[in-house]
Design a protein around this motif. Sequence first.
Motif, PDB file in Angstrom:
ATOM      1  N   GLU A  36       9.757   8.218 -12.034  1.00 36.20           N
ATOM      2  CA  GLU A  36      10.794   7.558 -12.819  1.00 36.20           C
ATOM      3  C   GLU A  36      12.191   7.938 -12.308  1.00 36.20           C
ATOM      4  N   ASN A  37      12.338   9.169 -11.805  1.00 35.88           N
ATOM      5  CA  ASN A  37      13.614   9.574 -11.216  1.00 35.88           C
ATOM      6  C   ASN A  37      13.899   8.789  -9.944  1.00 35.88           C
ATOM      7  N   VAL A  38      12.837   8.509  -9.188  1.00 37.16           N
ATOM      8  CA  VAL A  38      12.980   7.711  -7.972  1.00 37.16           C
ATOM      9  C   VAL A  38      13.410   6.290  -8.328  1.00 37.16           C
ATOM     10  N   LEU A  39      12.763   5.708  -9.344  1.00 39.79           N
ATOM     11  CA  LEU A  39      13.124   4.357  -9.775  1.00 39.79           C
ATOM     12  C   LEU A  39      14.550   4.313 -10.320  1.00 39.79           C
ATOM     13  N   ASP A  40      14.935   5.367 -11.013  1.00 39.82           N
ATOM     14  CA  ASP A  40      16.299   5.462 -11.527  1.00 39.82           C
ATOM     15  C   ASP A  40      17.295   5.418 -10.378  1.00 39.82           C
ATOM     16  N   HIS A  41      16.961   6.108  -9.285  1.00 41.35           N
ATOM     17  CA  HIS A  41      17.845   6.141  -8.122  1.00 41.35           C
ATOM     18  C   HIS A  41      17.966   4.738  -7.502  1.00 41.35           C
ATOM     19  N   VAL A  42      16.845   4.033  -7.401  1.00 41.03           N
ATOM     20  CA  VAL A  42      16.876   2.672  -6.849  1.00 41.03           C
ATOM     21  C   VAL A  42      17.662   1.748  -7.774  1.00 41.03           C
ATOM     22  N   SER A  43      17.470   1.897  -9.081  1.00 41.40           N
ATOM     23  CA  SER A  43      18.180   1.038 -10.026  1.00 41.40           C
ATOM     24  C   SER A  43      19.684   1.289 -10.001  1.00 41.40           C
ATOM     25  N   SER A  44      20.076   2.456  -9.499  1.00 42.08           N
ATOM     26  CA  SER A  44      21.507   2.758  -9.346  1.00 42.08           C
ATOM     27  C   SER A  44      22.072   2.198  -8.044  1.00 42.08           C
ATOM     28  N   GLY A  45      21.209   1.612  -7.206  1.00 39.96           N
ATOM     29  CA  GLY A  45      21.680   0.931  -6.003  1.00 39.96           C
ATOM     30  C   GLY A  45      21.409   1.649  -4.700  1.00 39.96           C
ATOM     31  N   TYR A  46      20.508   2.633  -4.700  1.00 33.46           N
ATOM     32  CA  TYR A  46      20.242   3.413  -3.492  1.00 33.46           C
ATOM     33  C   TYR A  46      18.769   3.304  -3.084  1.00 33.46           C
ATOM     34  N   PRO A  47      18.472   2.795  -1.894  1.00 33.22           N
ATOM     35  CA  PRO A  47      17.087   2.781  -1.429  1.00 33.22           C
ATOM     36  C   PRO A  47      16.578   4.203  -1.212  1.00 33.22           C
ATOM     37  N   VAL A  48      15.254   4.364  -1.241  1.00 32.50           N
ATOM     38  CA  VAL A  48      14.636   5.683  -1.107  1.00 32.50           C
ATOM     39  C   VAL A  48      13.564   5.629  -0.024  1.00 32.50           C
ATOM     40  N   VAL A  49      13.572   6.609   0.874  1.00 31.87           N
ATOM     41  CA  VAL A  49      12.528   6.750   1.895  1.00 31.87           C
ATOM     42  C   VAL A  49      11.388   7.562   1.302  1.00 31.87           C
ATOM     43  N   LEU A  50      10.167   7.005   1.354  1.00 28.79           N
ATOM     44  CA  LEU A  50       8.998   7.611   0.704  1.00 28.79           C
ATOM     45  C   LEU A  50       7.859   7.818   1.686  1.00 28.79           C
ATOM     46  N   TRP A  51       7.068   8.876   1.446  1.00 29.75           N
ATOM     47  CA  TRP A  51       5.872   9.158   2.246  1.00 29.75           C
ATOM     48  C   TRP A  51       4.650   8.593   1.524  1.00 29.75           C
ATOM     49  N   THR A  52       3.829   7.819   2.248  1.00 30.17           N
ATOM     50  CA  THR A  52       2.636   7.202   1.679  1.00 30.17           C
ATOM     51  C   THR A  52       1.552   7.172   2.764  1.00 30.17           C
ATOM     52  N   THR A  53       0.688   6.167   2.746  1.00 29.33           N
ATOM     53  CA  THR A  53      -0.316   5.998   3.805  1.00 29.33           C
ATOM     54  C   THR A  53      -0.148   4.610   4.414  1.00 29.33           C
ATOM     55  N   GLY A  54      -0.865   4.363   5.504  1.00 34.15           N
ATOM     56  CA  GLY A  54      -0.711   3.099   6.211  1.00 34.15           C
ATOM     57  C   GLY A  54      -1.052   1.873   5.389  1.00 34.15           C
ATOM     58  N   ASP A  55      -2.006   1.998   4.457  1.00 34.14           N
ATOM     59  CA  ASP A  55      -2.380   0.873   3.606  1.00 34.14           C
ATOM     60  C   ASP A  55      -1.984   1.099   2.156  1.00 34.14           C
ATOM     61  N   TYR A  56      -1.161   2.125   1.912  1.00 31.31           N
ATOM     62  CA  TYR A  56      -0.646   2.484   0.583  1.00 31.31           C
ATOM     63  C   TYR A  56      -1.731   2.959  -0.378  1.00 31.31           C
ATOM     64  N   ARG A  57      -2.934   3.206   0.140  1.00 30.14           N
ATOM     65  CA  ARG A  57      -4.028   3.676  -0.702  1.00 30.14           C
ATOM     66  C   ARG A  57      -4.211   5.183  -0.543  1.00 30.14           C
ATOM     67  N   LEU A  58      -5.045   5.768  -1.404  1.00 29.84           N
ATOM     68  CA  LEU A  58      -5.283   7.202  -1.327  1.00 29.84           C
ATOM     69  C   LEU A  58      -5.816   7.593   0.043  1.00 29.84           C
ATOM     70  N   PRO A  59      -5.329   8.675   0.639  1.00 25.78           N
ATOM     71  CA  PRO A  59      -5.800   9.102   1.961  1.00 25.78           C
ATOM     72  C   PRO A  59      -7.255   9.570   1.893  1.00 25.78           C
ATOM     73  N   ASP A  60      -8.004   9.277   2.947  1.00 28.53           N
ATOM     74  CA  ASP A  60      -9.409   9.688   2.979  1.00 28.53           C
ATOM     75  C   ASP A  60      -9.781  10.433   4.258  1.00 28.53           C
ATOM     76  N   ARG A  61      -8.785  10.747   5.092  1.00 28.59           N
ATOM     77  CA  ARG A  61      -9.068  11.469   6.335  1.00 28.59           C
ATOM     78  C   ARG A  61      -8.078  12.624   6.454  1.00 28.59           C
ATOM     79  N   TRP A  62      -8.507  13.806   6.114  1.00 27.74           N
ATOM     80  CA  TRP A  62      -7.661  14.992   6.140  1.00 27.74           C
ATOM     81  C   TRP A  62      -7.984  15.847   7.363  1.00 27.74           C
TER      82      TRP A  62
END
Length: 261
Positions: free
Chosen positions: A172-198
């Motif tokens: 929600e803090n991240v969304l608050d930052h975007v709603s204030s007009g600032y894009p955010v760089v985020l870490w995720t996975t290639g398909d945005y799904r839960l990682p399965d190869r550690w």
Amino acid sequence: MKKWHFIGILLPLLGCSHGSPAENEAQTQQKKDEPFIMESPEPIQEMAVPKPIQKQEQQQQRKTNALLNVPLIKQNPELKYGCEVTSLAMMLKYAGAETNKMKLYTEIQKDPDPLKRSASGDILSWGNPDEGFVGDMKGKSAGYAVFDKPMIDLINRYLPGRAVNLTGKDFENVLDHVSSGYPVVLWTTGDYRLPDRWESWTHGNEVIKTPLDLHVVVLVGFNETTVYLNDPLSGRKQVPVNKKRFVETWKVMQSRAVSYR
């Protein structure tokens, strides 16, 4: 500690490169599961630039939607594993900084520790993404990733004193930052799904344990059900993604996020 064997397929799995099995599996899996990337997003009004808003209006806005017109930059063909600096280039361009992905490639801190493997192909030792980019970002040899701290240092170089590390914060803090007009760089996975190869390896006296299918994108908007991403790997702008499932993946990836103010 359990080891995974990646002989012959290790390079395509590392970092945010093309052609990983996760991306191929996603095409099949999406036919079985509920849609993850939403092809018909709800229309929402774009916010061109950050502008001051009253506190009451800000609270109202963060509950509804926002969409920022952040320029799209593709990481390929120059930076096979360069999703971090390419995403950062998008954000800094939006902030008005004079830079580009290749300039950021030369400037980002790097961890020079070489990749060492066992005879069976397991990663034995390598660098620490908390200290700098691990591996070869251009992809001539194996490349992996860099985490939030070196990115914050680079943001402050272009926007002195304005970097904001949202890592570990509630989404929600991240969304608050975007709603204030600032894009955010985020870490995720290639398909945005839960990682399965550690994978895990040593770095001095440390043990680095991390998923190999890591990816970095720019959060440019949201509404009640959807987040919108600029993806440097797919080359798509304002990609609509299911918010609930995206947040689940983001949390597993240690809730890493950086921006500016």
